[in-house]
Design a protein around this motif. Structure first.
Motif, PDB file in Angstrom:
ATOM      1  N   PHE A   5      43.430  46.365  50.376  1.00  0.00           N
ATOM      2  CA  PHE A   5      43.823  45.947  49.042  1.00  0.00           C
ATOM      3  C   PHE A   5      44.474  47.143  48.365  1.00  0.00           C
ATOM      4  CE2 PHE A   5      41.894  42.041  49.358  1.00  0.00           C
ATOM      5  CZ  PHE A   5      40.615  42.166  49.855  1.00  0.00           C
ATOM      6  N   ILE A  15      46.188  42.782  47.856  1.00  0.00           N
ATOM      7  CA  ILE A  15      45.808  42.454  49.221  1.00  0.00           C
ATOM      8  C   ILE A  15      47.050  42.338  50.104  1.00  0.00           C
ATOM      9  CG2 ILE A  15      44.590  40.729  50.593  1.00  0.00           C
ATOM     10  CD1 ILE A  15      42.935  40.216  48.074  1.00  0.00           C
ATOM     11  N   ALA A  66      39.060  43.104  45.397  1.00  0.00           N
ATOM     12  CA  ALA A  66      39.000  41.650  45.250  1.00  0.00           C
ATOM     13  C   ALA A  66      39.023  40.965  46.613  1.00  0.00           C
ATOM     14  CB  ALA A  66      40.154  41.167  44.385  1.00  0.00           C
ATOM     15  N   LYS A  67      38.288  39.877  46.708  1.00  0.00           N
ATOM     16  CA  LYS A  67      38.185  39.113  47.958  1.00  0.00           C
ATOM     17  C   LYS A  67      38.994  37.820  47.863  1.00  0.00           C
ATOM     18  CE  LYS A  67      35.025  41.882  49.617  1.00  0.00           C
ATOM     19  NZ  LYS A  67      35.502  43.066  50.247  1.00  0.00           N
ATOM     20  N   LYS A  68      39.801  37.576  48.878  1.00  0.00           N
ATOM     21  CA  LYS A  68      40.616  36.364  48.923  1.00  0.00           C
ATOM     22  C   LYS A  68      39.726  35.143  49.072  1.00  0.00           C
ATOM     23  CE  LYS A  68      44.461  34.251  51.391  1.00  0.00           C
ATOM     24  NZ  LYS A  68      45.457  34.421  52.447  1.00  0.00           N
ATOM     25  N   GLU A  69      40.021  34.119  48.276  1.00  0.00           N
ATOM     26  CA  GLU A  69      39.289  32.855  48.356  1.00  0.00           C
ATOM     27  C   GLU A  69      40.110  31.873  49.181  1.00  0.00           C
ATOM     28  OE1 GLU A  69      36.216  32.404  47.216  1.00  0.00           O
ATOM     29  OE2 GLU A  69      36.190  34.434  46.398  1.00  0.00           O
ATOM     30  N   TYR A  89      50.153  40.032  37.800  1.00  0.00           N
ATOM     31  CA  TYR A  89      48.967  39.256  38.160  1.00  0.00           C
ATOM     32  C   TYR A  89      48.416  38.561  36.923  1.00  0.00           C
ATOM     33  CZ  TYR A  89      49.262  42.014  42.371  1.00  0.00           C
ATOM     34  OH  TYR A  89      49.706  42.595  43.516  1.00  0.00           O
ATOM     35  N   THR A  99      38.686  36.880  38.273  1.00  0.00           N
ATOM     36  CA  THR A  99      39.584  36.301  39.259  1.00  0.00           C
ATOM     37  C   THR A  99      40.995  36.779  38.950  1.00  0.00           C
ATOM     38  OG1 THR A  99      38.202  34.323  39.417  1.00  0.00           O
ATOM     39  CG2 THR A  99      40.460  34.135  40.230  1.00  0.00           C
ATOM     40  N   THR A 108      46.896  31.057  45.632  1.00  0.00           N
ATOM     41  CA  THR A 108      45.835  31.897  46.172  1.00  0.00           C
ATOM     42  C   THR A 108      45.208  32.717  45.056  1.00  0.00           C
ATOM     43  OG1 THR A 108      47.108  32.106  48.224  1.00  0.00           O
ATOM     44  CG2 THR A 108      45.299  33.656  47.916  1.00  0.00           C
ATOM     45  N   TYR A 110      41.921  35.652  44.101  1.00  0.00           N
ATOM     46  CA  TYR A 110      41.075  36.720  44.622  1.00  0.00           C
ATOM     47  C   TYR A 110      39.964  36.948  43.609  1.00  0.00           C
ATOM     48  CZ  TYR A 110      45.129  37.341  47.556  1.00  0.00           C
ATOM     49  OH  TYR A 110      46.156  37.118  48.426  1.00  0.00           O
ATOM     50  N   THR A 111      38.736  37.040  44.103  1.00  0.00           N
ATOM     51  CA  THR A 111      37.584  37.221  43.241  1.00  0.00           C
ATOM     52  C   THR A 111      37.218  38.696  43.155  1.00  0.00           C
ATOM     53  OG1 THR A 111      36.758  35.039  43.872  1.00  0.00           O
ATOM     54  CG2 THR A 111      35.175  36.552  42.876  1.00  0.00           C
TER      55      THR A 111
END
Length: 149
Positions: A5, A15, A66-69, A89, A99, A108, A110-111
């Motif tokens: 990221f 990311i 951040a994590k992709k959902e 963003y 988010t 898409t 990202y959390t």
């Protein structure tokens, strides 16, 4: 292959699947944050330009974790728009949840981690408070100050 990221906000930066995510975030010197009415328009006079290197780093760090959902998303209007040089963003934020969504990939999200969401939320609340007091903001541009670190 491990996905990286990019360090902001929003923010961006983020990311590998995002446009421009492999750019060096150490070169990002400022972050622009707008309060939003909806996806296409910002609140009048809501721009805050952050130039304090520690604050910029904190935002970038939060975005980079951040994590992709998975799946396709349908989101309500964003609270904020975060500009990181040539990347933009959208940001939704509460005390414990955050988010982000790249404006060029609105399918898409990202959390943010709980700690990143808390850090960025506290930062924005502090910026809004100091903007109202006009202590550390000059023409709505954050300057280096012990109050904002």
């Amino acid at each position: 292959m491990k996905k990286h990221f990019v360090m902001l906000v929003l923010t961006c930066i983020f990311i590998l699947s995002l446009v421009g995510c492999n750019k060096g975030t150490e070169n990002i010197k400022e972050v622009n944050i707008y309060e939003m009415k909806n996806f296409s328009s910002a609140q009048k006079d809501s721009l805050i330009t952050i130039t304090d290197s520690k604050v910029v780093r904190d935002i970038l760090k939060g975005f980079s974790k951040a994590k992709k959902e998975t799946g396709i998303v349908n989101m309500v209007d964003p609270q904020y728009k975060v500009e990181l040089e040539d990347e933009t963003y959208f940001l939704w934020l509460s005390e414990e949840h955050g988010t982000i969504m790249n404006s060029h990939d609105t399918n898409t999200i990202y959390t943010l981690s709980k700690s990143s969401a808390k850090t960025i939320n506290e930062l924005l609340n502090k910026l809004k408070a100091t903007a109202n007091l006009n202590c550390t903001l000059k023409n709505r541009q954050l300057i280096k100050s012990p109050l904002c670190t």
